[in-house]
Enzyme design. Structure first.
Site, PDB file in Angstrom:
ATOM      1  N   TYR A  66      34.196  29.769 -25.053  1.00 13.65           N
ATOM      2  CA  TYR A  66      33.049  30.210 -24.249  1.00 13.65           C
ATOM      3  C   TYR A  66      32.081  29.082 -23.857  1.00 13.65           C
ATOM      4  O   TYR A  66      31.100  29.342 -23.171  1.00 13.65           O
ATOM      5  CB  TYR A  66      32.269  31.302 -25.000  1.00 13.65           C
ATOM      6  CG  TYR A  66      33.119  32.506 -25.356  1.00 13.65           C
ATOM      7  CD1 TYR A  66      33.711  33.279 -24.359  1.00 13.65           C
ATOM      8  CD2 TYR A  66      33.347  32.863 -26.684  1.00 13.65           C
ATOM      9  CE1 TYR A  66      34.509  34.375 -24.681  1.00 13.65           C
ATOM     10  CE2 TYR A  66      34.133  33.965 -27.010  1.00 13.65           C
ATOM     11  CZ  TYR A  66      34.708  34.708 -25.999  1.00 13.65           C
ATOM     12  OH  TYR A  66      35.482  35.795 -26.304  1.00 13.65           O
ATOM     13  N   HIS A 125      36.999  46.669 -23.959  1.00 11.38           N
ATOM     14  CA  HIS A 125      38.359  47.072 -24.293  1.00 11.38           C
ATOM     15  C   HIS A 125      38.475  48.493 -24.843  1.00 11.38           C
ATOM     16  O   HIS A 125      39.571  49.007 -24.964  1.00 11.38           O
ATOM     17  CB  HIS A 125      38.954  46.063 -25.293  1.00 11.38           C
ATOM     18  CG  HIS A 125      38.753  44.628 -24.842  1.00 11.38           C
ATOM     19  ND1 HIS A 125      39.253  44.161 -23.644  1.00 11.38           N
ATOM     20  CD2 HIS A 125      38.065  43.582 -25.395  1.00 11.38           C
ATOM     21  CE1 HIS A 125      38.924  42.884 -23.499  1.00 11.38           C
ATOM     22  NE2 HIS A 125      38.190  42.508 -24.543  1.00 11.38           N
ATOM     23  N   ASP A 147      31.909  55.720 -18.706  1.00 16.76           N
ATOM     24  CA  ASP A 147      31.323  56.922 -18.102  1.00 16.76           C
ATOM     25  C   ASP A 147      29.956  56.639 -17.490  1.00 16.76           C
ATOM     26  O   ASP A 147      29.601  57.220 -16.456  1.00 16.76           O
ATOM     27  CB  ASP A 147      31.208  58.044 -19.145  1.00 16.76           C
ATOM     28  CG  ASP A 147      32.551  58.702 -19.449  1.00 16.76           C
ATOM     29  OD1 ASP A 147      33.536  58.403 -18.743  1.00 16.76           O
ATOM     30  OD2 ASP A 147      32.608  59.521 -20.383  1.00 16.76           O
ATOM     31  N   HIS A 151      34.199  38.378 -17.165  1.00 16.98           N
ATOM     32  CA  HIS A 151      34.521  37.736 -18.443  1.00 16.98           C
ATOM     33  C   HIS A 151      34.508  36.231 -18.224  1.00 16.98           C
ATOM     34  O   HIS A 151      35.019  35.756 -17.198  1.00 16.98           O
ATOM     35  CB  HIS A 151      35.896  38.178 -18.958  1.00 16.98           C
ATOM     36  CG  HIS A 151      35.958  39.647 -19.129  1.00 16.98           C
ATOM     37  ND1 HIS A 151      35.347  40.298 -20.173  1.00 16.98           N
ATOM     38  CD2 HIS A 151      36.496  40.613 -18.348  1.00 16.98           C
ATOM     39  CE1 HIS A 151      35.518  41.601 -20.033  1.00 16.98           C
ATOM     40  NE2 HIS A 151      36.212  41.814 -18.933  1.00 16.98           N
TER      41      HIS A 151
HETATM   42  C1  DQA Z   1      34.575  38.222 -23.097  1.00 15.82           C
HETATM   43  C2  DQA Z   1      36.011  38.540 -23.499  1.00 15.82           C
HETATM   44  C3  DQA Z   1      36.067  39.643 -24.536  1.00 15.82           C
HETATM   45  O1  DQA Z   1      37.410  39.933 -24.893  1.00 15.82           O
HETATM   46  C4  DQA Z   1      35.323  39.240 -25.785  1.00 15.82           C
HETATM   47  O2  DQA Z   1      35.301  40.289 -26.713  1.00 15.82           O
HETATM   48  C5  DQA Z   1      33.949  38.743 -25.506  1.00 15.82           C
HETATM   49  C6  DQA Z   1      33.731  37.909 -24.328  1.00 15.82           C
HETATM   50  C7  DQA Z   1      34.491  37.026 -22.154  1.00 15.82           C
HETATM   51  O3  DQA Z   1      33.419  36.817 -21.572  1.00 15.82           O
HETATM   52  O4  DQA Z   1      35.462  36.277 -21.992  1.00 15.82           O
HETATM   53  O5  DQA Z   1      33.034  38.946 -26.286  1.00 15.82           O
HETATM   54  O6  DQA Z   1      34.023  39.354 -22.440  1.00 15.82           O
END
Ligand code: DQA
Length: 136
Positions: free
Chosen positions: A22, A75, A82, A95
């Site tokens: 990240y 996920h 909703d 993401h």
């Molecule tokens: C995320 C990807 C998700 O799978 C993960 O749980 C995150 C960050 C991303 O920004 O890549 O917390 O949303």
């Protein structure tokens, strides 16, 4: 244009957790870069680790577009799904990482179907690309 950026669970730890995935910028630093990019627009930033609070924020949003990185809620949260389906404001799912190149449980999003689109894999720029999509 008013844009609302919502970050979900654990995104407050950005810059400190899994920096290889990240990056090392904090969420505050990322939000500053986003605000600078959208200097001519109004940007609001919201983060919560609580699923219900994200639903409440979606329900009460007053803006032209919502950029949502729900984190792991993506996920499995039917509640957030909703809430997105219940509102008229378009939502773009975001993401930072390319979830399809990661663990299998991340390949499934229960939100995508009710979102206008999905942007993923471009690090902090995923937020900017998603925000730009509202200007097309
Ligand atoms: C995320 C990807 C998700 O799978 C993960 O749980 C995150 C960050 C991303 O920004 O890549 O917390 O949303």
């Amino acid at each position: 244009m008013k844009l609302l950026f919502i970050n979900g669970v654990n995104l407050n730890l950005t810059g400190k957790r899994e920096t290889g995935v990240y990056g090392s910028k904090t969420l505050e630093e990322i939000n500053k870069a986003i605000a600078a990019h959208f200097a001519d627009d109004e940007c609001e930033f919201y983060q919560s680790n609580c699923e219900g609070d994200i639903c409440t924020k979606l329900q009460s949003a007053v803006c032209d577009g919502i950029i949502l990185n729900a984190g792991a809620f993506t996920h499995y949260s039917y509640a957030i799904r909703d809430a997105i389906a219940a509102i008229k404001i378009p939502v773009v799912e975001v993401h930072m990482s390319n979830v399809h190149a990661r663990e299998e449980f991340r390949h499934k999003s229960v939100l995508s179907e009710v979102c206008r689109g999905v942007i993923l894999g471009f690090g902090e720029n995923s937020y900017i690309l998603a925000g730009e999509s509202f200007k097309l």
